[in-house]
Design an enzyme around this catalytic site. Structure first.
Site, PDB file in Angstrom:
ATOM      1  N   ARG A 182       0.734  -1.253  -0.018  1.00 56.67           N
ATOM      2  CA  ARG A 182      -0.084  -0.018   0.040  1.00 56.67           C
ATOM      3  C   ARG A 182       0.854   1.289   0.083  1.00 56.67           C
ATOM      4  NH1 ARG A 182      -1.336   2.538   4.588  1.00 56.67           N
ATOM      5  NH2 ARG A 182      -1.566   0.665   5.895  1.00 56.67           N
TER       6      ARG A 182
ATOM      7  N   HIS B 294      -3.929   4.121   4.664  1.00 50.00           N
ATOM      8  CA  HIS B 294      -4.917   3.107   4.752  1.00 50.00           C
ATOM      9  C   HIS B 294      -6.151   3.644   4.124  1.00 50.00           C
ATOM     10  CE1 HIS B 294      -7.319  -0.381   6.151  1.00 50.00           C
ATOM     11  NE2 HIS B 294      -8.107   0.511   6.808  1.00 50.00           N
TER      12      HIS B 294
ATOM     13  N   TYR C 192       3.780   5.143  11.475  1.00 48.05           N
ATOM     14  CA  TYR C 192       4.312   3.762  11.935  1.00 48.05           C
ATOM     15  C   TYR C 192       5.012   3.041  10.762  1.00 48.05           C
ATOM     16  CZ  TYR C 192       0.040   3.099   8.851  1.00 48.05           C
ATOM     17  OH  TYR C 192      -0.986   3.258   7.770  1.00 48.05           O
TER      18      TYR C 192
END
Length: 398
Positions: free
Chosen positions: A292, A296, A305
């Site tokens: 990705r 998200h 993160y």
């Protein structure tokens, strides 16, 4: 096979048998992610450098016209994704779920399906929707909060988006069982179902229940897991101690890992899996190993993160660029072709922006429609009370 005598317990003073060493954290991460290559079992037909390679079990003959079509699909759906992402930032959509980086996984899988096959998406399958003939404008109402998708799922053979993580797997398992019970599998003309979900969804109970039911009933169902490495902010190694495709073994059906950034490999593996299912050979799990490239959703901040180095590494594996390089090397496409695709993308982006910015707000009574087949005195009273309340505001419009 060992004999019964070998099953006896050791003598009390015998030394305990050596136990297998527990894998280190580094070994677990290497097996799960293997971000440099995807692991030894990865099926790949087109390398990140745009070189065509062969695979002993999964290969595919592709014509120049077909590959140009796949390239065009990926470019156009990426433009849809980027435009919708920008529209959300401008306040035109409440949220958007980016597709960036997963174009090959979805276009390859979607183009492998026949018209009679059925697809069950989660909420990121914009590329699958494209291959099922759904206009991207029909996706916008979901993320604007004005509808739940306006297409006919029976006509398009594409179920509405599912927001509840993993729930579509149960729906797909039930549908595929119906295909089996109705005698729609068993030969070349058989039907199959494909269900799409992410790596994070594999930790949901609904997914495992779907695996069980599909396995027990030999349902013609391809489980297509897009492992984009991050379940929101949780990496794959926090989800499983085995590569995800190996989980299929525990349920008694095959699992395979394909390079999800390779549209040719994804197309080949998915065609094979769907064919196995429509011939009555039960379910199959495909793990499309991809990444990705964006957040998200538009409410997520991936910089909190994951490292930028990881992102930069995956940029070198871009699914669109490797096809473009191969097309050029084979002299299957020229500058005029690439310009025409960009022009088509620009036109599609403009249509999407115009549609979104001019979308009307639904009338207030819309919230009471399409819920029950028939009205009821209680519901009618609630509707009338609500509309009377709304009419008291400025404008007095419903």
């Amino acid at each position: 096979m060992s004999s019964p005598e070998q099953w006896t317990h050791p003598e009390p003073d015998a030394a305990p048998a050596a136990t297998a060493a527990k894998p280190t954290a580094e070994q677990v991460i290497a097996g799960l992610r293997a971000t440099d290559e995807g692991g030894a079992d990865l099926v790949q037909l087109l390398t990140p450098e745009g070189e065509r390679v062969q695979h002993p079990d999964f290969d595919i003959d592709i014509t120049p016209e077909e590959l140009r079509g796949l390239y065009r699909d990926m470019v156009l759906i990426r433009r849809v994704d980027r435009e919708a992402n920008a529209l959300q930032r401008k306040g035109q959509l409440g949220i958007w779920v980016p597709l960036l980086g997963q174009e090959a996984a979805q276009i390859g899988a979607g183009r492998a399906m026949r018209q009679t096959d059925m697809a069950f998406p989660s909420y990121r399958e914009h590329g699958i929707a494209w291959t099922r003939g759904i206009n991207p404008t029909e996706l916008l109402g979901i993320f604007r909060g004005t509808d739940q998708g306006t297409w006919d799922p029976v006509e398009k053979r594409f179920h509405p988006y599912t927001i509840v993580i993993g729930n579509q797997v149960l729906n797909a398992a039930g549908y595929a069982m119906g295909q089996k019970f109705d005698g729609k599998v068993g030969d070349d003309e058989g039907e199959a179902t494909m269900c799409f979900f992410g790596d994070g969804a594999t930790s949901q109970g609904d997914v495992h229940e779907g695996f069980v039911w599909a396995a027990v009933y030999d349902a013609p169902l391809v489980f297509f897991c897009q492992n984009n490495q991050w379940a929101i902010s949780e990496p794959t190694e926090r989800q499983s101690r085995l590569p995800l495709y190996q989980r299929a073994r525990g349920y008694g059906f095959p699992g395979i890992r394909v390079d999800g950034n390779d549209v040719l490999a994804t197309l080949a593996v998915t065609k094979w899996a769907l064919d196995e299912c429509r011939h009555g050979n039960g379910p199959i799990l495909i793990e499309a190993f991809t990444y990705r490239m964006d957040a998200h959703t538009t409410s997520d901040d991936p910089t909190r993160y994951r490292l930028s180095d990881e992102l930069e590494m995956w940029k070198l594996k871009d699914p669109i660029e490797r096809v473009k390089v191969y097309l050029v090397r084979q002299q299957w496409a020229d500058h005029e072709f690439f310009e025409s695709v960009e022009a088509d993308a620009d036109k599609l982006g403009e249509e999407l922006r115009e549609f979104c910015t001019n979308m009307p707000d639904p009338p207030a009574e819309r919230i009471f429609s399409n819920v029950y087949a028939e009205g009821s005195p209680v519901l009618d009273a609630q509707r009338d009370e609500f509309l009377d309340y709304v009419s008291g505001f400025a404008g007095g419009e419903h």
